[in-house]
Each structure stands twice: as structure tokens, then as C-alpha cells.
Design an enzyme around this catalytic site. Sequence first.
Site, PDB file in Angstrom:
ATOM      1  N   ASP A 109     -10.784   1.187 -24.143  1.00  9.38           N
ATOM      2  CA  ASP A 109     -11.099   1.066 -22.721  1.00  9.38           C
ATOM      3  C   ASP A 109     -11.266   2.394 -22.039  1.00  9.38           C
ATOM      4  O   ASP A 109     -10.685   3.381 -22.442  1.00  9.38           O
ATOM      5  CB  ASP A 109      -9.909   0.426 -21.980  1.00  9.38           C
ATOM      6  CG  ASP A 109      -9.821  -1.039 -22.214  1.00  9.38           C
ATOM      7  OD1 ASP A 109     -10.823  -1.619 -22.597  1.00  9.38           O
ATOM      8  OD2 ASP A 109      -8.723  -1.573 -22.001  1.00  9.38           O
ATOM      9  N   GLU A 160       2.253  -7.298   8.657  1.00  9.89           N
ATOM     10  CA  GLU A 160       2.296  -5.831   8.718  1.00  9.89           C
ATOM     11  C   GLU A 160       3.187  -5.244   7.625  1.00  9.89           C
ATOM     12  O   GLU A 160       3.343  -4.038   7.514  1.00  9.89           O
ATOM     13  CB  GLU A 160       2.799  -5.362  10.091  1.00  9.89           C
ATOM     14  CG  GLU A 160       1.822  -5.613  11.216  1.00  9.89           C
ATOM     15  CD  GLU A 160       0.449  -5.006  10.959  1.00  9.89           C
ATOM     16  OE1 GLU A 160       0.378  -3.794  10.751  1.00  9.89           O
ATOM     17  OE2 GLU A 160      -0.534  -5.764  10.956  1.00  9.89           O
ATOM     18  N   ARG A 198      -3.990  -8.250 -20.457  1.00  9.70           N
ATOM     19  CA  ARG A 198      -4.951  -7.919 -21.510  1.00  9.70           C
ATOM     20  C   ARG A 198      -4.445  -6.824 -22.457  1.00  9.70           C
ATOM     21  O   ARG A 198      -5.050  -6.579 -23.504  1.00  9.70           O
ATOM     22  CB  ARG A 198      -6.332  -7.586 -20.926  1.00  9.70           C
ATOM     23  CG  ARG A 198      -6.355  -6.359 -20.073  1.00  9.70           C
ATOM     24  CD  ARG A 198      -7.703  -6.188 -19.405  1.00  9.70           C
ATOM     25  NE  ARG A 198      -8.788  -5.923 -20.348  1.00  9.70           N
ATOM     26  CZ  ARG A 198      -8.947  -4.786 -20.998  1.00  9.70           C
ATOM     27  NH1 ARG A 198      -8.074  -3.801 -20.831  1.00  9.70           N
ATOM     28  NH2 ARG A 198      -9.955  -4.612 -21.822  1.00  9.70           N
ATOM     29  N   PRO A 246       0.822  -1.227   0.000  1.00 10.56           N
ATOM     30  CA  PRO A 246       0.000   0.000   0.000  1.00 10.56           C
ATOM     31  C   PRO A 246       0.852   1.271   0.000  1.00 10.56           C
ATOM     32  O   PRO A 246       0.352   2.358  -0.255  1.00 10.56           O
ATOM     33  CB  PRO A 246      -0.837  -0.105   1.279  1.00 10.56           C
ATOM     34  CG  PRO A 246      -0.395  -1.310   2.006  1.00 10.56           C
ATOM     35  CD  PRO A 246       0.570  -2.078   1.164  1.00 10.56           C
TER      36      PRO A 246
END
Length: 254
Positions: free
Chosen positions: A168, A115, A153, A88
Amino acid sequence: MNFTVLTIFPEMFSTLLVGGIVKRAIENEYISVEPIDIRGFTNDRHRTVDDRPYGGGCGMVMKPEPVAEAVRHARKKRPESYTVLLTPQGRLFDQQVAQELTGCKGLILVCGRYEGIDERIREHLVDDEISIGDYVLTGGELAAMVVIDAVSRLIPGTLGGEDSAQEDSFSTGLLEHPQYTRPRSFEGADVPDVLLSGNHGAVKEWRRQASLLRTVLNRPDLLREHHLSRDDMEFMKKLQKDIKTIIGKHSTES
Ligand code: ADE
């Protein structure tokens, strides 16, 4: 493109073989996905991959040694690969990053758990750090699958000859226009007439305007970066005028 995934849950990646475009891309050898169990690089009886954090605090931290060994093993096998830690704390993954990663010869995706991973892995053993969004998952595995899916893709051939990747959402810089298929009328809601008109110019214009409208309503931030054509600007000005008229009407009524 080869994706080597370093994880303590290699079996999670078998879900990629359940179905869909990624499965087909693997079968047709446009991509390969090789999960490697980080526990295979431990030396103790319990195959320990985590430990308590120095300085205290709750949760556990992934030990550097097995992860480092796993990264070195993967690099030896795939020396031209680019090593990415899923975390993150990484830079935000988007369509542009996905496109950028298609230029790599291969990707080694390092999935953290607990963690996080010992900081020295991040500092010395990875080329890049990627986050798939501002939320915390229980591990990097789902994030790695998101990266594999989005990158795969974009590899020519994987979509089976359709050029849909160019149209897209995000690759045009705008959200994608609405799509309809049969039946023409569904539970009282009809397909817009213009899409049935056979007038390609009118369809193209309607789609562009529908994309703009969706983007204004749902993701106005995207428009700050986006180049708008003269026609786009005309449409936006008309929209602005219509909104002003509606607001004016309602404020005189209230
Ligand atoms: N690991 C945990 N949360 C993550 C996220 N948002 N992106 C990438 N890896 C993660």
C-alpha cells in the site's frame, strides 16, 4: 478484533454491511462491529444527551453521564479493549496508527456529536484520542468508520489471501505506483511498455521510480522521514539534473 462503537446514531454503522472487504471480514468473523446507542444510558424522559456549555457560547456539549455509563458498559463487556475518542483534537490518524491499533485486543470507539464531549470524559475515561484529519465533521461516526476500515484491512486474512496491504501507499513510506489493467490502449492512452515486457526486474524498477516521482510531486513531506536507497538517490539526482536542464533551457529562452 471487536469494534464496539458508542454513538447516538448506531444505524449509521449498518452501511458497513452493504458490501466490500469490511462486510466480508464481518461475515468471516475476522472482525465484529457492535454499535451501542448512547441514548440507552440516559435516565430522563427525553433521553437527553447534550446540554449548553458552561461559560456560554453557541452549540451544545455532550453530557458526561450517558457517555460515561456507555463506556463503562462497553468496558465491562470487553475488558481488554482500548478506548478511543474520535475528535478533531486527537492525534492524527495515519497508516502507522492503523497498524499500531491492530495490536489491540478490541477497540471501543467513542463518537462525539455537537460541539464536543464534556472534557471530563476525555480526561478520565478514554485511553487515546484520534482525529482523521484537520477538518471538522458533524460527528465522530464517519471517523470511526474510517478507523474500522483502515484497521480491518490490516488484519491478516481480511484481504482474502492477497498480500496487497504490504504494498500500500504509506506502508512502504511512499505513495503507491500507478496501476493499469486491460485494455492496453484506452481512449488514446497506452499502458507503459515496460509493464508488458515480462521483465520483472524492469517492472520493479519502474514501479519504484514511479512511486518516488509521485511522492516528490504530491507528498514531498513523506520523503523527509523516508530512507532512500542508493538506487533511489541515483534516480532523484537524475530527476534533479533533468529539472535543472529544463529550467535552464526555459530561462535562456525567456
Ligand atoms: N469528529 C469531528 N471531526 C472529527 C475528525 N476530524 N476526526 C475525528 N473525529 C471527528
